[in-house]
Design a protein around this motif. Structure first.
Motif, PDB file in Angstrom:
ATOM      1  N   SER A 143       0.847  -1.189   0.000  1.00 41.23           N
ATOM      2  CA  SER A 143       0.000   0.000   0.000  1.00 41.23           C
ATOM      3  C   SER A 143       0.880   1.236   0.000  1.00 41.23           C
ATOM      4  O   SER A 143       1.842   1.320   0.772  1.00 41.23           O
ATOM      5  CB  SER A 143      -0.905  -0.006   1.237  1.00 41.23           C
ATOM      6  OG  SER A 143      -1.744   1.117   1.244  1.00 41.23           O
ATOM      7  N   ILE A 144       0.560   2.207  -0.866  1.00 37.01           N
ATOM      8  CA  ILE A 144       1.387   3.404  -1.024  1.00 37.01           C
ATOM      9  C   ILE A 144       0.494   4.634  -1.101  1.00 37.01           C
ATOM     10  O   ILE A 144      -0.524   4.633  -1.812  1.00 37.01           O
ATOM     11  CB  ILE A 144       2.256   3.310  -2.296  1.00 37.01           C
ATOM     12  CG1 ILE A 144       3.204   2.108  -2.213  1.00 37.01           C
ATOM     13  CG2 ILE A 144       3.059   4.583  -2.516  1.00 37.01           C
ATOM     14  CD1 ILE A 144       3.925   1.829  -3.511  1.00 37.01           C
ATOM     15  N   PHE A 145       0.861   5.683  -0.406  1.00 39.89           N
ATOM     16  CA  PHE A 145       0.137   6.951  -0.504  1.00 39.89           C
ATOM     17  C   PHE A 145       0.505   7.622  -1.816  1.00 39.89           C
ATOM     18  O   PHE A 145       1.691   7.836  -2.112  1.00 39.89           O
ATOM     19  CB  PHE A 145       0.487   7.860   0.674  1.00 39.89           C
ATOM     20  CG  PHE A 145      -0.286   9.149   0.675  1.00 39.89           C
ATOM     21  CD1 PHE A 145      -1.584   9.201   1.158  1.00 39.89           C
ATOM     22  CD2 PHE A 145       0.274  10.319   0.166  1.00 39.89           C
ATOM     23  CE1 PHE A 145      -2.318  10.373   1.150  1.00 39.89           C
ATOM     24  CE2 PHE A 145      -0.441  11.504   0.150  1.00 39.89           C
ATOM     25  CZ  PHE A 145      -1.736  11.534   0.655  1.00 39.89           C
ATOM     26  N   CYS A 146      -0.477   7.962  -2.616  1.00 46.60           N
ATOM     27  CA  CYS A 146      -0.254   8.493  -3.963  1.00 46.60           C
ATOM     28  C   CYS A 146      -1.275   9.563  -4.306  1.00 46.60           C
ATOM     29  O   CYS A 146      -2.278   9.732  -3.612  1.00 46.60           O
ATOM     30  CB  CYS A 146      -0.404   7.370  -4.999  1.00 46.60           C
ATOM     31  SG  CYS A 146       0.768   6.021  -4.843  1.00 46.60           S
ATOM     32  N   GLU A 174      -4.792   9.648  -1.788  1.00 45.26           N
ATOM     33  CA  GLU A 174      -5.025   8.652  -0.745  1.00 45.26           C
ATOM     34  C   GLU A 174      -4.169   7.434  -1.067  1.00 45.26           C
ATOM     35  O   GLU A 174      -3.423   7.432  -2.047  1.00 45.26           O
ATOM     36  CB  GLU A 174      -6.515   8.272  -0.657  1.00 45.26           C
ATOM     37  CG  GLU A 174      -7.410   9.372  -0.095  1.00 45.26           C
ATOM     38  CD  GLU A 174      -8.842   8.887   0.135  1.00 45.26           C
ATOM     39  OE1 GLU A 174      -9.048   8.119   1.100  1.00 45.26           O
ATOM     40  OE2 GLU A 174      -9.731   9.271  -0.641  1.00 45.26           O
ATOM     41  N   ASN A 175      -4.317   6.375  -0.289  1.00 46.87           N
ATOM     42  CA  ASN A 175      -3.542   5.165  -0.538  1.00 46.87           C
ATOM     43  C   ASN A 175      -4.060   4.397  -1.741  1.00 46.87           C
ATOM     44  O   ASN A 175      -5.264   4.390  -2.023  1.00 46.87           O
ATOM     45  CB  ASN A 175      -3.577   4.243   0.687  1.00 46.87           C
ATOM     46  CG  ASN A 175      -2.587   4.689   1.754  1.00 46.87           C
ATOM     47  OD1 ASN A 175      -1.994   5.750   1.656  1.00 46.87           O
ATOM     48  ND2 ASN A 175      -2.412   3.886   2.776  1.00 46.87           N
ATOM     49  N   ILE A 176      -3.131   3.742  -2.436  1.00 43.83           N
ATOM     50  CA  ILE A 176      -3.499   2.719  -3.406  1.00 43.83           C
ATOM     51  C   ILE A 176      -2.997   1.387  -2.861  1.00 43.83           C
ATOM     52  O   ILE A 176      -2.054   1.340  -2.075  1.00 43.83           O
ATOM     53  CB  ILE A 176      -2.912   2.983  -4.814  1.00 43.83           C
ATOM     54  CG1 ILE A 176      -1.381   2.862  -4.804  1.00 43.83           C
ATOM     55  CG2 ILE A 176      -3.345   4.330  -5.338  1.00 43.83           C
ATOM     56  CD1 ILE A 176      -0.772   2.874  -6.207  1.00 43.83           C
ATOM     57  N   LEU A 177      -3.653   0.313  -3.260  1.00 46.93           N
ATOM     58  CA  LEU A 177      -3.281  -1.024  -2.810  1.00 46.93           C
ATOM     59  C   LEU A 177      -3.059  -1.902  -4.029  1.00 46.93           C
ATOM     60  O   LEU A 177      -3.939  -2.026  -4.886  1.00 46.93           O
ATOM     61  CB  LEU A 177      -4.392  -1.615  -1.924  1.00 46.93           C
ATOM     62  CG  LEU A 177      -4.207  -3.063  -1.479  1.00 46.93           C
ATOM     63  CD1 LEU A 177      -3.020  -3.178  -0.519  1.00 46.93           C
ATOM     64  CD2 LEU A 177      -5.484  -3.603  -0.837  1.00 46.93           C
ATOM     65  N   ILE A 195      -0.598   8.116 -11.936  1.00 45.74           N
ATOM     66  CA  ILE A 195      -0.315   8.007 -10.505  1.00 45.74           C
ATOM     67  C   ILE A 195       0.984   8.728 -10.183  1.00 45.74           C
ATOM     68  O   ILE A 195       2.022   8.460 -10.805  1.00 45.74           O
ATOM     69  CB  ILE A 195      -0.206   6.536 -10.053  1.00 45.74           C
ATOM     70  CG1 ILE A 195      -1.483   5.771 -10.405  1.00 45.74           C
ATOM     71  CG2 ILE A 195       0.078   6.448  -8.558  1.00 45.74           C
ATOM     72  CD1 ILE A 195      -1.442   4.290 -10.054  1.00 45.74           C
ATOM     73  N   ASP A 196       0.922   9.636  -9.231  1.00 44.90           N
ATOM     74  CA  ASP A 196       2.118  10.260  -8.677  1.00 44.90           C
ATOM     75  C   ASP A 196       2.495   9.448  -7.446  1.00 44.90           C
ATOM     76  O   ASP A 196       1.791   9.464  -6.435  1.00 44.90           O
ATOM     77  CB  ASP A 196       1.840  11.717  -8.297  1.00 44.90           C
ATOM     78  CG  ASP A 196       3.090  12.454  -7.821  1.00 44.90           C
ATOM     79  OD1 ASP A 196       4.071  11.773  -7.466  1.00 44.90           O
ATOM     80  OD2 ASP A 196       3.066  13.694  -7.782  1.00 44.90           O
ATOM     81  N   LEU A 197       3.584   8.706  -7.547  1.00 47.10           N
ATOM     82  CA  LEU A 197       3.992   7.804  -6.472  1.00 47.10           C
ATOM     83  C   LEU A 197       4.662   8.530  -5.311  1.00 47.10           C
ATOM     84  O   LEU A 197       4.952   7.915  -4.280  1.00 47.10           O
ATOM     85  CB  LEU A 197       4.955   6.741  -7.025  1.00 47.10           C
ATOM     86  CG  LEU A 197       4.375   5.808  -8.093  1.00 47.10           C
ATOM     87  CD1 LEU A 197       5.486   5.018  -8.772  1.00 47.10           C
ATOM     88  CD2 LEU A 197       3.336   4.871  -7.493  1.00 47.10           C
ATOM     89  N   LEU A 217      12.320   5.406   0.392  1.00 44.14           N
ATOM     90  CA  LEU A 217      11.033   6.064   0.174  1.00 44.14           C
ATOM     91  C   LEU A 217       9.862   5.084   0.200  1.00 44.14           C
ATOM     92  O   LEU A 217       8.729   5.475   0.495  1.00 44.14           O
ATOM     93  CB  LEU A 217      11.044   6.796  -1.172  1.00 44.14           C
ATOM     94  CG  LEU A 217      12.091   7.902  -1.332  1.00 44.14           C
ATOM     95  CD1 LEU A 217      12.093   8.415  -2.769  1.00 44.14           C
ATOM     96  CD2 LEU A 217      11.811   9.040  -0.364  1.00 44.14           C
ATOM     97  N   TYR A 218      10.140   3.829  -0.149  1.00 45.07           N
ATOM     98  CA  TYR A 218       9.087   2.822  -0.264  1.00 45.07           C
ATOM     99  C   TYR A 218       9.546   1.550   0.442  1.00 45.07           C
ATOM    100  O   TYR A 218      10.636   1.485   0.983  1.00 45.07           O
ATOM    101  CB  TYR A 218       8.800   2.511  -1.747  1.00 45.07           C
ATOM    102  CG  TYR A 218       8.531   3.714  -2.596  1.00 45.07           C
ATOM    103  CD1 TYR A 218       7.293   4.356  -2.554  1.00 45.07           C
ATOM    104  CD2 TYR A 218       9.503   4.222  -3.467  1.00 45.07           C
ATOM    105  CE1 TYR A 218       7.039   5.473  -3.343  1.00 45.07           C
ATOM    106  CE2 TYR A 218       9.261   5.336  -4.258  1.00 45.07           C
ATOM    107  CZ  TYR A 218       8.025   5.956  -4.183  1.00 45.07           C
ATOM    108  OH  TYR A 218       7.792   7.054  -4.953  1.00 45.07           O
ATOM    109  N   THR A 219       8.681   0.539   0.398  1.00 46.64           N
ATOM    110  CA  THR A 219       9.123  -0.774   0.868  1.00 46.64           C
ATOM    111  C   THR A 219      10.207  -1.289  -0.076  1.00 46.64           C
ATOM    112  O   THR A 219      10.256  -0.901  -1.257  1.00 46.64           O
ATOM    113  CB  THR A 219       7.958  -1.783   0.873  1.00 46.64           C
ATOM    114  OG1 THR A 219       7.508  -1.993  -0.470  1.00 46.64           O
ATOM    115  CG2 THR A 219       6.802  -1.280   1.742  1.00 46.64           C
TER     116      THR A 219
END
Length: 404
Positions: free
Chosen positions: A223-226, A237-240, A266-268, A297-299
């Motif tokens: 899940s990432i806030f984008c 909001e988050n995308i999954l 999508i802006d990651l 920045l991410y997993t």
């Protein structure tokens, strides 16, 4: 069909559907001294209320306004939403012991986190005001007669006919079939020569197929806030990631504005600029590999998934202008072309419905059929995720009750 016509004319109206709109309509009619009968197809009222918000029921949104609703007529919902406001919803439930607590983005839930408390308010009020609720009662047919309507319905396996002077269609939309959803409202409108705005699943996950699917599948659960956007709308909001594509709040929101064959962007990294981060970091440690920065920045799993599309092993100091532009485009303009959506069984609501041009915006009465009203999800008014659709249901139920 039984030969005898059951006389239900002692009811001011028959309400078809015991969901949010139908229940509110019955209660508000009761406050005005009017008697109603709810005919509910399933074995209990409020089925979608009970499963909403994971069984917690996000029953309104503090920021609800006409701007958060999709319709062929962007102004149509204004009248109902002004007659029954968010403050009215909050006050109504507080009066009957339900205090709201705000979660994210104005979403209001009962303090108890129990959707059944919402349903119980209506059931108790209907009982106290002698508003009838007949479950296991499926309306099969409606005909217009001289003094109102003739209704054919099946109850406990037997067929009956009844007449009523006014009728409320609050039968919901097409999601979710296993919860009793049908196209009854749409069929009824068509029968009386009313136009239907094209319908589609809304607030629904999007699917990815073909050569791109394995890439999404490997990220299932991440899940990432984008920021997700297209030409019509934008949401942060988050995308999954899932094994079949994309879900999460931002995806559900944009799905209502997406059409088959289109792409979404999508802006990651919506609140930062990847180039600025690279420039800042390489002043401190130019030998640091790009992959190391991305992994911060991410997993790590997501960073590894991005790495084939990046000069991941190059150190920050050696990145040239073209590479920086490519990195920026991937992170801030990640393009996705969904194959489709997960359909009505996974959709929160239906987009489209009975055309607003067929209804009075003030009363929700059908222009062509006096005494027939449409409210809730079967009307071409679709709210954002986060309690907006309940606010429309409460408002439309209230508005209709005033004219019964």
């Amino acid at each position: 069909m039984d030969a005898n016509l059951t006389d239900l004319s002692h009811f001011d109206a028959i309400i078809i559907g015991g969901g949010a709109c139908g229940l509110m309509c019955a209660v508000q009619a009761g406050f005005l001294g009017k008697r109603t009968l709810i005919l509910e197809k399933t074995d209990k009222v409020g089925a979608k209320i009970l499963i909403s918000g994971g069984g917690r029921c996000n029953y309104t949104n503090l920021y609800a306004s006409p701007q958060q609703f999709i319709s062929d007529n962007e102004h149509f919902a204004k009248s109902a939403l002004s007659q029954w406001t968010v403050d009215d919803t909050i006050s109504f439930f507080e009066t009957y012991g339900i205090n709201g607590k705000e979660k994210t983005l104005g979403q209001l839930f009962p303090e108890s986190d129990k959707a059944k408390d919402i349903v119980n308010v209506f059931v108790d009020l209907c009982r106290d005001m002698e508003q009838e609720i007949w479950c296991d009662s499926e309306v099969k047919n409606i005909e217009q007669i001289a003094d109102g309507f003739k209704i054919g319905y099946e109850r406990h396996g037997k067929l009956f006919e009844a007449k009523a002077s006014r009728i409320v269609i609050a039968s919901g939309g097409l999601p979710i079939a296993k919860m009793g959803a049908t196209d009854f409202g749409l069929r009824t409108a068509r029968k009386f020569d009313m136009a239907i705005a094209p319908t589609a699943p809304a607030l629904v996950p999007l699917t990815i197929t073909g050569k791109d699917q394995p890439w999404y599948e490997q990220l299932s659960g991440n899940s990432i806030f984008c920021r997700v956007w297209n030409d019509r709308a934008s949401f942060e909001e988050n995308i999954l990631f899932t094994h079949w594509g994309l879900s999460g709040p931002a995806i559900l929101q944009i799905s209502s504005y997406w059409r088959a064959g289109e792409s979404i962007m999508i802006d990651l990294l919506p609140n930062q600029n990847i180039i600025d981060l690279i420039e800042s970091e390489r002043k401190q440690n130019g030998k640091k590999p790009l992959l190391s920065l991305i992994a911060n920045l991410y997993t790590r799993k997501f960073a590894d998934a991005l790495s084939p599309y990046l000069p991941a092993e190059k150190n920050l100091a050696s990145l040239n202008k073209a590479e920086l532009e490519a990195i920026s485009k991937l992170i801030h303009e990640f393009r996705v072309k969904p194959a489709g959506d997960k359909g009505y069984d996974k959709a929160e609501v239906m987009r489209g419905g009975v055309a607003t041009s067929e209804l009075s915006s003030r009363t929700l009465e059908a222009k062509k059929v006096p005494g027939m009203f449409f409210g809730g999800e079967c009307v071409d008014v679709t709210g954002w995720l986060g309690g907006y659709n309940f606010q429309w249901a409460w408002a439309s139920g209230f508005v209709i009750a005033q004219s019964l």
